[in-house]
Design a protein around this motif. Sequence first.
Motif, PDB file in Angstrom:
ATOM      1  N   ILE A 195     -21.239  44.375 -17.790  1.00 31.43           N
ATOM      2  CA  ILE A 195     -21.473  43.320 -18.921  1.00 31.43           C
ATOM      3  C   ILE A 195     -20.821  41.968 -18.323  1.00 31.43           C
ATOM      4  CG2 ILE A 195     -21.471  42.508 -21.352  1.00 31.43           C
ATOM      5  CD1 ILE A 195     -21.357  45.447 -22.056  1.00 31.43           C
ATOM      6  N   GLY A 196     -19.658  41.876 -18.071  1.00 30.91           N
ATOM      7  CA  GLY A 196     -18.944  40.819 -17.575  1.00 30.91           C
ATOM      8  C   GLY A 196     -20.121  40.087 -16.553  1.00 30.91           C
ATOM      9  N   LEU A 197     -20.043  40.872 -15.332  1.00 32.22           N
ATOM     10  CA  LEU A 197     -20.774  40.399 -14.248  1.00 32.22           C
ATOM     11  C   LEU A 197     -22.359  39.868 -14.606  1.00 32.22           C
ATOM     12  CD1 LEU A 197     -19.840  43.050 -11.457  1.00 32.22           C
ATOM     13  CD2 LEU A 197     -19.079  40.672 -11.931  1.00 32.22           C
ATOM     14  N   GLY A 198     -23.035  40.879 -15.526  1.00 33.57           N
ATOM     15  CA  GLY A 198     -24.149  40.166 -15.935  1.00 33.57           C
ATOM     16  C   GLY A 198     -24.371  39.064 -16.781  1.00 33.57           C
ATOM     17  N   LEU A 199     -23.039  38.698 -17.550  1.00 41.18           N
ATOM     18  CA  LEU A 199     -23.122  37.562 -18.263  1.00 41.18           C
ATOM     19  C   LEU A 199     -22.679  36.354 -17.147  1.00 41.18           C
ATOM     20  CD1 LEU A 199     -20.914  38.407 -21.330  1.00 41.18           C
ATOM     21  CD2 LEU A 199     -23.229  37.570 -21.278  1.00 41.18           C
ATOM     22  N   VAL A 200     -21.851  36.629 -16.324  1.00 43.73           N
ATOM     23  CA  VAL A 200     -21.645  35.604 -14.834  1.00 43.73           C
ATOM     24  C   VAL A 200     -23.008  35.433 -14.352  1.00 43.73           C
ATOM     25  CG1 VAL A 200     -20.515  35.338 -12.751  1.00 43.73           C
ATOM     26  CG2 VAL A 200     -19.160  36.152 -14.748  1.00 43.73           C
ATOM     27  N   SER A 201     -23.669  36.410 -14.036  1.00 43.60           N
ATOM     28  CA  SER A 201     -24.870  36.266 -13.363  1.00 43.60           C
ATOM     29  C   SER A 201     -25.986  35.250 -14.237  1.00 43.60           C
ATOM     30  CB  SER A 201     -25.724  37.420 -13.037  1.00 43.60           C
ATOM     31  OG  SER A 201     -26.958  37.645 -12.484  1.00 43.60           O
ATOM     32  N   ARG A 202     -26.028  35.455 -15.418  1.00 43.73           N
ATOM     33  CA  ARG A 202     -26.859  34.738 -16.147  1.00 43.73           C
ATOM     34  C   ARG A 202     -26.335  33.235 -16.065  1.00 43.73           C
ATOM     35  NH1 ARG A 202     -30.161  36.995 -20.278  1.00 43.73           N
ATOM     36  NH2 ARG A 202     -30.638  39.180 -19.833  1.00 43.73           N
ATOM     37  N   LEU A 256     -27.022  27.557 -14.227  1.00 44.57           N
ATOM     38  CA  LEU A 256     -26.676  26.367 -13.640  1.00 44.57           C
ATOM     39  C   LEU A 256     -27.354  25.848 -12.295  1.00 44.57           C
ATOM     40  CD1 LEU A 256     -22.691  27.031 -13.747  1.00 44.57           C
ATOM     41  CD2 LEU A 256     -23.802  25.408 -14.883  1.00 44.57           C
ATOM     42  N   VAL A 257     -27.995  26.864 -11.732  1.00 48.07           N
ATOM     43  CA  VAL A 257     -28.783  26.698 -10.570  1.00 48.07           C
ATOM     44  C   VAL A 257     -30.069  26.249 -10.749  1.00 48.07           C
ATOM     45  CG1 VAL A 257     -29.682  27.951  -8.603  1.00 48.07           C
ATOM     46  CG2 VAL A 257     -27.508  28.226  -8.945  1.00 48.07           C
ATOM     47  N   LEU A 258     -30.616  26.624 -11.777  1.00 48.05           N
ATOM     48  CA  LEU A 258     -32.342  26.285 -12.298  1.00 48.05           C
ATOM     49  C   LEU A 258     -32.176  25.078 -13.017  1.00 48.05           C
ATOM     50  CD1 LEU A 258     -33.646  29.952 -12.582  1.00 48.05           C
ATOM     51  CD2 LEU A 258     -34.008  28.293 -10.769  1.00 48.05           C
TER      52      LEU A 258
END
Length: 57
Positions: A43-50, A55-57
């Motif tokens: 879940i933590g890595l998923g939140l960081v990914s989102r 930030l990129v888009l």
Amino acid sequence: MTSRLTPEDQQRVDHYLRAPQHQVERKPFRPWLLLVLVLAVTIGLGLVSRLLSQLVL
């Protein structure tokens, strides 16, 4: 199950395993803690990914 070792080799193995440095007390395995840890990391890595995608888009 019978051992395929010779009696002398089995005696050496037994002696090795009885040595104090190989008699370490371990905590019991707790699969629920492992499951919670894996879920938290996922879940933590998923939140960081989102967050990074926002930030990129």
